[in-house]
Design a protein around this motif. Sequence first.
Motif, PDB file in Angstrom:
ATOM      1  N   GLU A 570       0.850  -1.190   0.000  1.00 60.42           N
ATOM      2  CA  GLU A 570       0.000   0.000   0.000  1.00 60.42           C
ATOM      3  C   GLU A 570       0.886   1.240   0.000  1.00 60.42           C
ATOM      4  OE1 GLU A 570      -2.413   2.695  -0.210  1.00 60.42           O
ATOM      5  OE2 GLU A 570      -3.574   0.866   0.132  1.00 60.42           O
ATOM      6  N   ASP A 571       0.660   2.138  -0.997  1.00 62.72           N
ATOM      7  CA  ASP A 571       1.539   3.299  -1.114  1.00 62.72           C
ATOM      8  C   ASP A 571       1.192   4.407  -0.130  1.00 62.72           C
ATOM      9  OD1 ASP A 571      -0.853   3.685  -2.563  1.00 62.72           O
ATOM     10  OD2 ASP A 571       0.064   5.290  -3.734  1.00 62.72           O
ATOM     11  N   LEU A 613      -1.657  -9.172  -0.221  1.00 62.80           N
ATOM     12  CA  LEU A 613      -2.739  -8.199  -0.075  1.00 62.80           C
ATOM     13  C   LEU A 613      -2.231  -6.867  -0.622  1.00 62.80           C
ATOM     14  CD1 LEU A 613      -5.464  -7.163   1.024  1.00 62.80           C
ATOM     15  CD2 LEU A 613      -4.360  -6.900   3.272  1.00 62.80           C
ATOM     16  N   THR A 614      -2.758  -6.445  -1.775  1.00 61.91           N
ATOM     17  CA  THR A 614      -2.205  -5.246  -2.414  1.00 61.91           C
ATOM     18  C   THR A 614      -3.298  -4.304  -2.899  1.00 61.91           C
ATOM     19  OG1 THR A 614      -0.836  -4.437  -4.246  1.00 61.91           O
ATOM     20  CG2 THR A 614      -2.038  -6.485  -4.629  1.00 61.91           C
ATOM     21  N   ASP A 615      -3.010  -3.012  -2.756  1.00 66.40           N
ATOM     22  CA  ASP A 615      -3.864  -2.003  -3.377  1.00 66.40           C
ATOM     23  C   ASP A 615      -3.644  -2.072  -4.891  1.00 66.40           C
ATOM     24  OD1 ASP A 615      -5.666   0.074  -3.507  1.00 66.40           O
ATOM     25  OD2 ASP A 615      -4.128   1.623  -3.337  1.00 66.40           O
ATOM     26  N   ILE A 616      -4.593  -1.561  -5.655  1.00 64.70           N
ATOM     27  CA  ILE A 616      -4.447  -1.597  -7.115  1.00 64.70           C
ATOM     28  C   ILE A 616      -3.621  -0.415  -7.601  1.00 64.70           C
ATOM     29  CG2 ILE A 616      -5.701  -1.434  -9.304  1.00 64.70           C
ATOM     30  CD1 ILE A 616      -7.916  -3.084  -8.062  1.00 64.70           C
ATOM     31  N   LEU A 617      -3.951   0.772  -7.132  1.00 61.71           N
ATOM     32  CA  LEU A 617      -3.191   1.957  -7.547  1.00 61.71           C
ATOM     33  C   LEU A 617      -2.047   2.174  -6.565  1.00 61.71           C
ATOM     34  CD1 LEU A 617      -6.076   4.397  -8.564  1.00 61.71           C
ATOM     35  CD2 LEU A 617      -4.723   2.888 -10.003  1.00 61.71           C
ATOM     36  N   LEU A 618      -0.814   2.006  -7.059  1.00 64.63           N
ATOM     37  CA  LEU A 618       0.362   2.043  -6.175  1.00 64.63           C
ATOM     38  C   LEU A 618       1.331   3.162  -6.539  1.00 64.63           C
ATOM     39  CD1 LEU A 618       1.108  -1.797  -5.941  1.00 64.63           C
ATOM     40  CD2 LEU A 618       0.097  -0.339  -4.170  1.00 64.63           C
ATOM     41  N   GLY A 621       5.474   2.949 -10.955  1.00 63.74           N
ATOM     42  CA  GLY A 621       5.929   1.564 -10.971  1.00 63.74           C
ATOM     43  C   GLY A 621       4.791   0.608 -11.220  1.00 63.74           C
ATOM     44  N   LEU A 622       4.913  -0.597 -10.685  1.00 64.05           N
ATOM     45  CA  LEU A 622       3.921  -1.638 -10.910  1.00 64.05           C
ATOM     46  C   LEU A 622       2.572  -1.265 -10.306  1.00 64.05           C
ATOM     47  CD1 LEU A 622       5.847  -4.975 -10.144  1.00 64.05           C
ATOM     48  CD2 LEU A 622       5.116  -4.130 -12.377  1.00 64.05           C
ATOM     49  N   ARG A 623       1.483  -1.580 -11.035  1.00 64.07           N
ATOM     50  CA  ARG A 623       0.140  -1.517 -10.471  1.00 64.07           C
ATOM     51  C   ARG A 623      -0.118  -2.799  -9.694  1.00 64.07           C
ATOM     52  NH1 ARG A 623      -3.164   2.714 -12.498  1.00 64.07           N
ATOM     53  NH2 ARG A 623      -1.706   4.246 -13.323  1.00 64.07           N
ATOM     54  N   GLY A 624      -1.152  -2.777  -8.863  1.00 66.27           N
ATOM     55  CA  GLY A 624      -1.478  -3.960  -8.072  1.00 66.27           C
ATOM     56  C   GLY A 624      -1.841  -5.156  -8.931  1.00 66.27           C
ATOM     57  N   THR A 625      -2.536  -4.917 -10.043  1.00 66.75           N
ATOM     58  CA  THR A 625      -2.903  -6.017 -10.937  1.00 66.75           C
ATOM     59  C   THR A 625      -1.665  -6.628 -11.581  1.00 66.75           C
ATOM     60  OG1 THR A 625      -3.334  -4.327 -12.629  1.00 66.75           O
ATOM     61  CG2 THR A 625      -5.237  -5.183 -11.432  1.00 66.75           C
ATOM     62  N   SER A 647     -10.916   1.679  -9.198  1.00 66.43           N
ATOM     63  CA  SER A 647      -9.917   1.313 -10.190  1.00 66.43           C
ATOM     64  C   SER A 647     -10.566   1.071 -11.532  1.00 66.43           C
ATOM     65  CB  SER A 647      -9.152   0.056  -9.771  1.00 66.43           C
ATOM     66  OG  SER A 647      -8.257  -0.296 -10.810  1.00 66.43           O
ATOM     67  N   GLY A 648     -10.319   1.967 -12.446  1.00 67.76           N
ATOM     68  CA  GLY A 648     -10.807   1.776 -13.806  1.00 67.76           C
ATOM     69  C   GLY A 648     -10.146   0.593 -14.472  1.00 67.76           C
ATOM     70  N   GLU A 649      -8.932   0.236 -14.035  1.00 68.58           N
ATOM     71  CA  GLU A 649      -8.221  -0.864 -14.682  1.00 68.58           C
ATOM     72  C   GLU A 649      -8.981  -2.185 -14.532  1.00 68.58           C
ATOM     73  OE1 GLU A 649      -6.831   1.365 -12.832  1.00 68.58           O
ATOM     74  OE2 GLU A 649      -5.368   2.320 -14.145  1.00 68.58           O
ATOM     75  N   LEU A 650      -9.657  -2.375 -13.395  1.00 76.36           N
ATOM     76  CA  LEU A 650     -10.317  -3.646 -13.163  1.00 76.36           C
ATOM     77  C   LEU A 650     -11.604  -3.804 -13.947  1.00 76.36           C
ATOM     78  CD1 LEU A 650     -10.310  -4.977  -9.509  1.00 76.36           C
ATOM     79  CD2 LEU A 650      -9.255  -5.900 -11.556  1.00 76.36           C
TER      80      LEU A 650
END
Length: 681
Positions: A570-571, A613-618, A621-625, A647-650
């Motif tokens: 989590e950022d 356990l990760t947030d999607i927007l980090l 760098g790497l996204r959670g997905t 998260s629009g990515e999901l």
Amino acid sequence: MPVRRAAPEFDDGAVFRSLFLANPDALLLVDLQGVIRLANPAALELLGYAEEDLVGLAVDDLVPDAIRPRHAAYRNAYADHPRARPMGTQMDLVAKRRDGSEVMVEIALSPLQDHGLPYVVAAVRNVGAYPRVKQALQRARYAEYLAQFGRQAVDARNSKKLLDLVPAIAADALQVELAKILLLEPNGTDFRIVAGVGLLPEESIGDRIPNEPGSPSGYVVAHGEPVLMADYAQERRFRIPSHYIQAGLVCELSVPLADRGRTIGTLAVRSRTPQRFGDDEVRFLGSLSSMLATVLQRESSEDALNHAQRLESVGQLTGGIAHDFNNLLTVISGNLQVLEDAPAYAGDPLVKQVVSAAARATRRGAELTGKLLAFSRRQVLQPTIVDVHALLQSLTDMLRRTLDQRIVIRLDAQDVLCTADPVQLESALLNVAINARDAMPQGGTLSFTCRAVPALPMELASQTEKPGAQGFVSIAVADSGVGMPEAIRARAFEPFFTTKDSGRGTGLGLSTVYGFAKQSHGAVSLASASGEGTTVTIFLPQVEGDAGYDQGLHSAASKVPAGLRVLLVEDDSEVRSVVGKFLASIACDVIACAGGEEARRVLASDPGIDLLLTDILLGAGLRGTELADAARALRPGLPVLLMSGYSGELLGEPRDRELLRKPFTRGDLEHAIAKVLNATQ
């Protein structure tokens, strides 16, 4: 012996004069100077002259001004070489009548010089009297009226003006006394007169007329085809209103007004002349109706586009703030939950009261953000197979306990399955039920009906983002409340639009239902009128049979095993701290990282990690997905739980990833972890 009678004396002059007078064609006897010497009654009628005015007139005066010099030259040349010319050799001759009007004619010339007479007989025939020519002229006239309407419709941006224009064009083109447009009301039981000319005293713009199957308009709407009544006196199919007969109307033509395959009204004309309408009139009125429908569809499409653009703008704004806002709510609600474990909380009633109020406020904030995301179709849904009957049974049982006891709740539901996010579906239905409660302050009936339907209604087909769906489940929520006037009904799905007093509503209730239905590949409809209650119907894709339906879907998950090693990514440091405390409180061993790259290195070096356990927007760098994909590449069986406030990515991702929405409680986190662990065993 029989007596032979003498033949009557033959009077050549009398016979020929009788033939001249009785001939159905217009006959003119013209001398070599072009002066009319005799004219028969047919000529007087065709050209509009009295005999004393036509005889002695130069034949050139019967020629339109524009071609008179050319005609004089032709007549002089003909006089030099007279010859017989029969009818039908030319079709573009025009005669000028006394009143200045023009008529298309054929002319046959018969010179009498060979008989010693200095005259020419001109036989003139009205081409417009020919049935085929008459029909062609009429069709050309109708085509010009359609072109006239088309030219005005191209530039028009106000459908009301075009609605007013169409009856006027229909009445003028068909030369009838009455023309009007009826539009079907949303309830489907009434028509409304929206435009007309020559309306009878019993009719006014805005009047409602019952939609009866036995009426011409009711038949047109039910069957989508024209109705032609040539003579009311001979009509046996429909009942004719008495005031039509009293007004002298004797025949009628009604054609459907359609919108995207659905008949929404009629365009009707009536006349005091029997047998006034034929196939050409049916085609003309149908074409005029189709052009009007096209214009109305264009305006509707433009409105829908504008609405979609507004929705997109709100969605972009919502997406921009939702992640940060929900992170803030996670920190606030999380710390409040941590505070509940402190000794001061248990021993101080004031602290309990303050913490409880703050917790309620964070929940309301989370609900508001969730509604915005639902409306803009940017929430991340977790669709499963839903037993709709069971869900409605549970919801109606809860409503019976909580709503005003004067509200009678009825349920009529088939045993059907649909695909939807059950939490969001229940929330959408609850929103509708609350609106229904507010519309029935003195009590009433709230009905829930569920049915399997083969397809969406025609008017909703453009709503769905899954047009090829094989069947839908319709869930209708109907109340017997005050209903909505047209102006309010038209705006009911708009975000932030509310008729409630300030502080009593956000205006996001129905708009979230709209967004949820569309994002679920379904649609939603609204039927309401003042004093007639409201029905909101949600359509969702149907699932046949059990389709793998998990009867234990909502069963309680197992407990999280003590000592579970969790890699928390989590950022946001404050969110990371709160979630870390939640994990520690359920006996997890936590390794915390602020970014995806750092977490990937930990995964590569520590094979003892039990859960990611990760947030999607980090951040950078790497996204959670992306981190989840990398983790599964390194450790194929590793359980992964994603967190997100937005998260629009999901939205376009496969739905096989478990998502924990922010803000969440400690219990939500524990349940989600247990679910992910059970799924990977």
